[in-house]
Design a protein around this motif. Structure first.
Motif, mmCIF file in Angstrom:
data_model
loop_
_atom_site.group_PDB
_atom_site.id
_atom_site.type_symbol
_atom_site.label_atom_id
_atom_site.label_comp_id
_atom_site.label_asym_id
_atom_site.label_seq_id
_atom_site.Cartn_x
_atom_site.Cartn_y
_atom_site.Cartn_z
ATOM 1 N N GLY A 58 0.793 -1.311 0.055
ATOM 2 C CA GLY A 58 0.209 0.010 0.041
ATOM 3 C C GLY A 58 0.881 1.350 0.040
ATOM 4 N N ILE A 59 0.135 2.470 0.137
ATOM 5 C CA ILE A 59 0.928 3.600 -0.146
ATOM 6 C C ILE A 59 0.830 4.400 1.197
ATOM 7 C CG2 ILE A 59 0.934 6.087 -1.416
ATOM 8 C CD1 ILE A 59 -0.653 4.299 -3.595
ATOM 9 N N PRO A 60 2.053 4.679 1.761
ATOM 10 C CA PRO A 60 1.977 5.312 3.228
ATOM 11 C C PRO A 60 1.746 6.686 3.034
ATOM 12 C CG PRO A 60 4.245 4.764 2.413
ATOM 13 C CD PRO A 60 3.498 4.273 1.239
ATOM 14 N N ASP A 61 1.544 7.438 4.280
ATOM 15 C CA ASP A 61 1.439 8.926 4.181
ATOM 16 C C ASP A 61 2.396 9.600 5.105
ATOM 17 O OD1 ASP A 61 0.466 8.325 6.731
ATOM 18 O OD2 ASP A 61 -1.780 8.696 6.258
ATOM 19 N N SER A 62 3.189 8.814 5.607
ATOM 20 C CA SER A 62 4.198 9.282 6.730
ATOM 21 C C SER A 62 5.389 8.297 6.734
ATOM 22 C CB SER A 62 3.650 9.820 7.726
ATOM 23 O OG SER A 62 3.338 8.478 8.575
ATOM 24 N N VAL A 63 6.321 8.766 7.243
ATOM 25 C CA VAL A 63 7.792 7.897 7.170
ATOM 26 C C VAL A 63 7.372 6.786 8.286
ATOM 27 C CG1 VAL A 63 10.125 7.617 8.066
ATOM 28 C CG2 VAL A 63 9.467 9.658 6.927
ATOM 29 N N SER A 64 6.712 7.228 9.409
ATOM 30 C CA SER A 64 6.322 5.917 10.468
ATOM 31 C C SER A 64 5.303 4.957 9.760
ATOM 32 C CB SER A 64 5.816 6.508 11.570
ATOM 33 O OG SER A 64 4.428 7.033 11.419
ATOM 34 N N ASP A 65 4.388 5.427 8.886
ATOM 35 C CA ASP A 65 3.546 4.741 8.202
ATOM 36 C C ASP A 65 4.361 3.781 6.805
ATOM 37 O OD1 ASP A 65 0.973 3.441 7.279
ATOM 38 O OD2 ASP A 65 0.715 5.037 5.951
ATOM 39 N N MET A 66 5.284 4.394 6.710
ATOM 40 C CA MET A 66 6.091 3.819 5.510
ATOM 41 C C MET A 66 6.889 2.483 6.201
ATOM 42 S SD MET A 66 8.990 5.271 2.922
ATOM 43 C CE MET A 66 10.121 5.823 4.446
ATOM 44 N N THR A 67 7.386 2.679 7.270
ATOM 45 C CA THR A 67 8.104 1.832 8.074
ATOM 46 C C THR A 67 7.206 0.759 8.570
ATOM 47 O OG1 THR A 67 9.421 3.422 8.979
ATOM 48 C CG2 THR A 67 9.432 1.643 10.089
ATOM 49 N N ASP A 68 5.972 1.157 8.841
ATOM 50 C CA ASP A 68 4.924 0.032 9.400
ATOM 51 C C ASP A 68 4.445 -0.744 8.156
ATOM 52 O OD1 ASP A 68 5.056 0.817 12.077
ATOM 53 O OD2 ASP A 68 3.165 2.153 11.718
ATOM 54 N N ARG A 69 4.365 -0.307 7.152
ATOM 55 C CA ARG A 69 4.034 -0.858 5.738
ATOM 56 C C ARG A 69 5.084 -1.788 4.953
ATOM 57 N NH1 ARG A 69 -1.011 0.833 3.272
ATOM 58 N NH2 ARG A 69 -1.833 2.372 4.280
ATOM 59 N N THR A 114 6.004 8.649 -4.732
ATOM 60 C CA THR A 114 6.732 9.374 -3.819
ATOM 61 C C THR A 114 6.221 9.451 -2.471
ATOM 62 O OG1 THR A 114 6.426 11.518 -4.123
ATOM 63 C CG2 THR A 114 7.780 10.601 -5.720
ATOM 64 N N LEU A 115 6.941 9.954 -1.370
ATOM 65 C CA LEU A 115 6.745 10.418 -0.138
ATOM 66 C C LEU A 115 7.264 11.696 0.109
ATOM 67 C CD1 LEU A 115 4.905 9.832 2.368
ATOM 68 C CD2 LEU A 115 6.999 8.827 3.355
ATOM 69 N N SER A 116 6.985 12.740 -0.612
ATOM 70 C CA SER A 116 7.752 14.005 -0.644
ATOM 71 C C SER A 116 7.552 15.179 0.376
ATOM 72 C CB SER A 116 7.576 14.537 -2.258
ATOM 73 O OG SER A 116 7.982 13.653 -3.361
ATOM 74 N N PRO A 117 8.572 15.967 0.474
ATOM 75 C CA PRO A 117 8.081 17.007 1.415
ATOM 76 C C PRO A 117 6.991 18.024 0.827
ATOM 77 C CG PRO A 117 10.198 17.342 0.289
ATOM 78 C CD PRO A 117 9.571 16.086 -0.014
ATOM 79 N N VAL A 118 6.331 18.777 1.409
ATOM 80 C CA VAL A 118 5.420 19.553 0.984
ATOM 81 C C VAL A 118 6.129 20.996 0.575
ATOM 82 C CG1 VAL A 118 3.107 21.006 1.508
ATOM 83 C CG2 VAL A 118 3.660 18.845 2.545
ATOM 84 N N THR A 119 6.709 21.084 -0.413
ATOM 85 C CA THR A 119 7.433 22.260 -0.906
ATOM 86 C C THR A 119 6.956 22.332 -2.240
ATOM 87 O OG1 THR A 119 9.483 21.039 -1.586
ATOM 88 C CG2 THR A 119 9.582 21.670 0.459
ATOM 89 N N GLU A 120 7.365 23.568 -2.535
ATOM 90 C CA GLU A 120 7.063 23.919 -4.167
ATOM 91 C C GLU A 120 8.031 23.477 -5.129
ATOM 92 O OE1 GLU A 120 7.214 28.149 -6.183
ATOM 93 O OE2 GLU A 120 5.797 28.386 -4.509
ATOM 94 N N ASP A 139 2.097 15.923 6.419
ATOM 95 C CA ASP A 139 3.359 16.635 6.251
ATOM 96 C C ASP A 139 4.335 15.835 5.317
ATOM 97 O OD1 ASP A 139 4.021 13.901 7.370
ATOM 98 O OD2 ASP A 139 5.389 14.829 8.829
ATOM 99 N N SER A 140 3.716 15.594 4.074
ATOM 100 C CA SER A 140 4.138 15.002 2.916
ATOM 101 C C SER A 140 2.992 14.811 1.822
ATOM 102 C CB SER A 140 4.373 13.561 3.045
ATOM 103 O OG SER A 140 3.430 12.569 3.407
ATOM 104 N N VAL A 141 3.350 14.730 0.578
ATOM 105 C CA VAL A 141 2.502 14.477 -0.547
ATOM 106 C C VAL A 141 3.260 13.250 -1.385
ATOM 107 C CG1 VAL A 141 2.017 15.548 -2.828
ATOM 108 C CG2 VAL A 141 2.719 17.036 -0.987
#
Length: 149
Positions: A58-69, A114-120, A139-141
């Motif tokens: 699946g697609i994580p929404d944060s670093v901790s979610d990415m770790t868990d998945r 990606t799990l990218s920072p929220v930056t322009e 805190d990511s996109v």
């Protein structure tokens, strides 16, 4: 030339200090049975850029979610969670080459996201290189380069 970096050594420990997005993540976090790094080199072995990828269910929404998945067995998604470049244009080429390598070598992976920072800057980079903005998180996109799930 694309190289898969799958050995933690002193060079990896030094190079990750240049990571502008997530320098706090250790070499062992970046290279293990659920993660690897990719490097783009020219024909003279000059380092152009580096990216880190984690394989998840699946697609994580944060670093901790990415770790868990993270999983070596049931992964269906490759998460590009950081990239940095030492030469202009090599970041784009690295994303393209690493995506192609993953598609060709890991047929179980259906999503390149990606799990990218929220930056322009991140938004411009990914949209200009063919991704779509899939989801905005706290805190990511997530930008999707390939999405089948």
């Amino acid at each position: 030339m694309l190289k898969v970096i799958n050995t933690c050594d002193e060079w990896v420990s030094q190079i990750i200090k240049d990571d502008p997005v997530r320098p706090h993540l250790t070499a062992d976090y970046r290279i293990n049975e659920t993660a690897e790094m990719f490097g783009l080199y020219d024909d003279k072995e000059y380092l152009g850029s580096i990216c880190c990828v984690r394989y998840t269910k699946g697609i994580p929404d944060s670093v901790s979610d990415m770790t868990d998945r993270s999983t070596a067995k049931d992964a269906d998604t490759a998460i590009f969670y950081t990239i940095w470049s030492y030469s202009k244009g090599s970041g784009r080429q690295l994303i393209l080459d690493a995506s192609e390598w993953i598609t060709n070598n890991k047929p179980e992976i259906k999503n390149l996201v990606t799990l990218s920072p929220v930056t322009e800057m991140a938004e411009r980079f990914h949209l200009r290189n063919g991704a779509i903005k899939w989801r905005i998180n706290d805190d990511s996109v997530n930008y999707a380069y390939q999405l089948k799930a």
